[in-house]
Design an enzyme around this catalytic site. Structure first.
Site, PDB file in Angstrom:
ATOM      1  N   CYS A 113       0.810  -1.220   0.000  1.00  0.00           N
ATOM      2  CA  CYS A 113       0.000   0.000   0.000  1.00  0.00           C
ATOM      3  C   CYS A 113       0.847   1.277   0.000  1.00  0.00           C
ATOM      4  O   CYS A 113       0.353   2.341  -0.354  1.00  0.00           O
ATOM      5  CB  CYS A 113      -0.956   0.008   1.185  1.00  0.00           C
ATOM      6  SG  CYS A 113      -2.110  -1.360   1.115  1.00  0.00           S
ATOM      7  N   HIS A 250      -3.452   7.274   2.541  1.00  0.00           N
ATOM      8  CA  HIS A 250      -3.827   5.962   2.013  1.00  0.00           C
ATOM      9  C   HIS A 250      -5.240   5.639   2.493  1.00  0.00           C
ATOM     10  O   HIS A 250      -5.567   5.857   3.661  1.00  0.00           O
ATOM     11  CB  HIS A 250      -2.829   4.906   2.502  1.00  0.00           C
ATOM     12  CG  HIS A 250      -3.232   3.508   2.152  1.00  0.00           C
ATOM     13  ND1 HIS A 250      -3.667   3.162   0.900  1.00  0.00           N
ATOM     14  CD2 HIS A 250      -3.273   2.373   2.893  1.00  0.00           C
ATOM     15  CE1 HIS A 250      -3.966   1.876   0.888  1.00  0.00           C
ATOM     16  NE2 HIS A 250      -3.739   1.372   2.081  1.00  0.00           N
ATOM     17  N   ASN A 280     -10.101  -0.213  -0.207  1.00  0.00           N
ATOM     18  CA  ASN A 280      -8.638  -0.122  -0.161  1.00  0.00           C
ATOM     19  C   ASN A 280      -8.085  -0.652  -1.482  1.00  0.00           C
ATOM     20  O   ASN A 280      -8.159  -1.848  -1.748  1.00  0.00           O
ATOM     21  CB  ASN A 280      -8.112  -0.939   1.021  1.00  0.00           C
ATOM     22  CG  ASN A 280      -6.591  -0.890   1.155  1.00  0.00           C
ATOM     23  OD1 ASN A 280      -5.905  -0.401   0.274  1.00  0.00           O
ATOM     24  ND2 ASN A 280      -6.087  -1.392   2.270  1.00  0.00           N
TER      25      ASN A 280
HETATM   26  N1  ACO Z   1     -18.506  -8.745   8.828  1.00  0.00           N
HETATM   27  C1  ACO Z   1     -18.973  -9.018  10.071  1.00  0.00           C
HETATM   28  N2  ACO Z   1     -18.148  -9.379  11.081  1.00  0.00           N
HETATM   29  C2  ACO Z   1     -16.827  -9.424  10.816  1.00  0.00           C
HETATM   30  C3  ACO Z   1     -16.299  -9.161   9.550  1.00  0.00           C
HETATM   31  C4  ACO Z   1     -17.202  -8.811   8.529  1.00  0.00           C
HETATM   32  N3  ACO Z   1     -16.808  -8.510   7.278  1.00  0.00           N
HETATM   33  N4  ACO Z   1     -14.962  -9.291   9.608  1.00  0.00           N
HETATM   34  C5  ACO Z   1     -14.650  -9.631  10.867  1.00  0.00           C
HETATM   35  N5  ACO Z   1     -15.767  -9.728  11.609  1.00  0.00           N
HETATM   36  C6  ACO Z   1     -15.918 -10.075  13.011  1.00  0.00           C
HETATM   37  C7  ACO Z   1     -14.743 -10.796  13.550  1.00  0.00           C
HETATM   38  O1  ACO Z   1     -14.806 -12.177  13.266  1.00  0.00           O
HETATM   39  C8  ACO Z   1     -14.864 -10.518  15.034  1.00  0.00           C
HETATM   40  O2  ACO Z   1     -15.809 -11.411  15.578  1.00  0.00           O
HETATM   41  P1  ACO Z   1     -15.562 -12.073  17.028  1.00  0.00           P
HETATM   42  O3  ACO Z   1     -15.518 -10.886  17.967  1.00  0.00           O
HETATM   43  O4  ACO Z   1     -16.730 -12.953  17.177  1.00  0.00           O
HETATM   44  O5  ACO Z   1     -14.236 -12.780  16.912  1.00  0.00           O
HETATM   45  C9  ACO Z   1     -15.476  -9.126  15.079  1.00  0.00           C
HETATM   46  O6  ACO Z   1     -16.012  -8.881  13.775  1.00  0.00           O
HETATM   47  C10 ACO Z   1     -14.475  -8.041  15.418  1.00  0.00           C
HETATM   48  O7  ACO Z   1     -13.315  -8.242  14.605  1.00  0.00           O
HETATM   49  P2  ACO Z   1     -12.071  -7.297  14.692  1.00  0.00           P
HETATM   50  O8  ACO Z   1     -11.058  -7.785  13.713  1.00  0.00           O
HETATM   51  O9  ACO Z   1     -11.660  -7.086  16.090  1.00  0.00           O
HETATM   52  O10 ACO Z   1     -12.731  -5.948  14.168  1.00  0.00           O
HETATM   53  P3  ACO Z   1     -12.081  -4.530  14.065  1.00  0.00           P
HETATM   54  O11 ACO Z   1     -12.927  -3.550  14.736  1.00  0.00           O
HETATM   55  O12 ACO Z   1     -10.612  -4.556  14.394  1.00  0.00           O
HETATM   56  O13 ACO Z   1     -12.231  -4.228  12.517  1.00  0.00           O
HETATM   57  C11 ACO Z   1     -10.838  -4.239  10.544  1.00  0.00           C
HETATM   58  C12 ACO Z   1     -11.614  -5.072  11.576  1.00  0.00           C
HETATM   59  C13 ACO Z   1     -11.846  -3.381   9.795  1.00  0.00           C
HETATM   60  C14 ACO Z   1     -10.158  -5.184   9.586  1.00  0.00           C
HETATM   61  C15 ACO Z   1      -9.828  -3.346  11.279  1.00  0.00           C
HETATM   62  O14 ACO Z   1      -9.083  -4.090  12.169  1.00  0.00           O
HETATM   63  C16 ACO Z   1      -8.897  -2.653  10.320  1.00  0.00           C
HETATM   64  O15 ACO Z   1      -9.304  -1.806   9.562  1.00  0.00           O
HETATM   65  N6  ACO Z   1      -7.589  -2.960  10.407  1.00  0.00           N
HETATM   66  C17 ACO Z   1      -6.607  -2.349   9.562  1.00  0.00           C
HETATM   67  C18 ACO Z   1      -6.692  -2.977   8.254  1.00  0.00           C
HETATM   68  C19 ACO Z   1      -5.946  -2.216   7.232  1.00  0.00           C
HETATM   69  O16 ACO Z   1      -5.915  -1.030   7.224  1.00  0.00           O
HETATM   70  N7  ACO Z   1      -5.365  -2.976   6.344  1.00  0.00           N
HETATM   71  C20 ACO Z   1      -4.763  -2.460   5.216  1.00  0.00           C
HETATM   72  C21 ACO Z   1      -3.368  -2.034   5.433  1.00  0.00           C
HETATM   73  S1  ACO Z   1      -2.789  -1.532   3.932  1.00  0.00           S
HETATM   74  C22 ACO Z   1      -2.090  -2.783   3.005  1.00  0.00           C
HETATM   75  O17 ACO Z   1      -0.896  -2.891   2.922  1.00  0.00           O
HETATM   76  C23 ACO Z   1      -2.951  -3.775   2.245  1.00  0.00           C
END
Ligand code: ACO
EC number: 2.3.1.180
Length: 323
Positions: A113, A250, A280
């Site tokens: 990214c 980003h 993204n």
């Molecule tokens: N729909 C519904 N529920 C979901 C989904 C979904 N699509 N995805 C995960 N969940 C669930 C999980 O299983 C978890 O359930 P549990 O509590 O029963 O285990 C719950 O939602 C909470 O999951 P978390 O991962 O803790 O949720 P969080 O609030 O952290 O949000 C997210 C997840 C959106 C991925 C967040 O962590 C995030 O944005 N992280 C950064 C990601 C990012 O920016 N990545 C790109 C970097 S750039 C690159 O190089 C590609």
């Protein structure tokens, strides 16, 4: 002194739009969960005939039109991508050929990214080193091809697209009032390699693989890393957040963007957000957002613009430019 000045920008998106609701029934998720946690409402997904090379070519042509130039005027193409058409040759060379360019040189950069931020910094060095006068810097991705479509924690986050920028050698006095790239700061730390990666590769599995991410871990590191590298860039340029006209981060997650801007003291109305529309798009996200903000008249000549990214590796970085 020589400065690398922005001459034009352009973008290209796949024809098909996939809304959050389109995931309901595919995986256990909802429009509400995706929008609330990420700010994403839709993303574009490439059809079979739309590739990193074809999207990159379309974005490059749009940037050349915007600059009033033709491929004959370009002497270097730097393509940031993690989803090349082939393992080799570089997709940049494919784009060079599609543009009918048989002069100059072209290569790919892989910093996930952060790819576009790394590519702008690299192009700037080629220009200031005298090896190139006009550079097409492109970010183009088809992450839909490396997603595990049964993994709800990743498949809802990414989209496909391309953005491009023409940088050209110009004259500057050496101060903050110059047009062009003014300061940059790049970082990486491979200790975080397993938090965001693709589980395949030419030298290991012999397959392309799928994207794997510990989302919560990435989130935990993102804001601190982003703000550190931006503060380093501010201090290299001798400016503060108040001097900025536009912050173009980003586009991974609206919560990361908001928290970073808040921590840095960047006013909300100066932040360009397109994650709701594009998801993204990895290395394409910053040039896509730039292109949107130029096209709608927000970013204008003379504006001070900060671009920033953080991604797999981890890699992260920021570039300050005056338009
Ligand atoms: N729909 C519904 N529920 C979901 C989904 C979904 N699509 N995805 C995960 N969940 C669930 C999980 O299983 C978890 O359930 P549990 O509590 O029963 O285990 C719950 O939602 C909470 O999951 P978390 O991962 O803790 O949720 P969080 O609030 O952290 O949000 C997210 C997840 C959106 C991925 C967040 O962590 C995030 O944005 N992280 C950064 C990601 C990012 O920016 N990545 C790109 C970097 S750039 C690159 O190089 C590609």
């Amino acid at each position: 002194m020589i400065r690398s000045v922005v001459r034009g920008t352009g973008a290209a998106l796949p024809r098909r739009i996939m809304k959050n609701a389109d995931f309901e029934g595919m995986v256990e998720t909802s429009d509400e969960w995706i929008a609330q946690r990420t700010g994403i409402r839709q993303r574009h997904i490439a059809a079979d005939d739309e590739t990193t090379a074809s999207l990159g070519e379309a974005a490059a042509r749009a940037a050349l039109d915007n600059a009033g130039l033709t491929p004959a005027d370009i002497d270097l193409i730097v393509l940031a991508t993690s989803t090349p058409n082939n393992t080799f040759p570089a997709t940049a060379v494919d784009i060079q050929n599609r543009l009918g360019m048989h002069h100059g040189f072209a290569f790919d950069m892989q910093a996930v990214c952060s790819g576009f931020v790394y590519a702008v910094t690299t192009a700037d060095l080629y220009i200031r080193g005298g090896l190139a006068k006009r550079v097409l810097v492109i970010g183009s991705e088809t992450f839909s091809r490396i997603l595990d479509w049964s993994d709800r924690s990743t498949c809802v986050l990414f989209g496909d697209g391309a953005g491009a920028m023409v940088l050209e050698a110009g004259e500057g006095a050496g101060g903050i009032e110059d047009h062009g790239v003014l300061a940059a700061s790049l970082r990486s730390d491979g200790a975080h390699k397993d938090k965001l990666f693709v589980d395949g590769g030419a030298s290991t599995t012999g397959t392309v693989g799928h994207l794997r991410m510990e989302g919560r871990e990435v989130f935990k590191h993102a804001v601190g890393m982003i703000t550190d590298v931006i503060e380093a860039t501010f201090s290299a340029a001798g400016i503060t957040a108040e001097d900025l006209d536009w912050f173009v981060p980003h586009q991974a997650n609206k919560r990361i963007i908001d928290a970073s801007a808040r921590k840095l003291g960047i006013a909300e109305q100066k932040v360009v957000v397109t994650v709701d529309l594009h998801g993204n798009t990895s290395a394409a996200s910053v040039p896509l957002a730039l292109s949107v903000a130029v096209a709608d008249g927000r970013i204008k000549k003379g504006d001070l613009v900060l671009i920033e990214a953080m991604g797999g590796g981890f890699t992260w970085g920021a570039v300050l430019l005056r338009w």
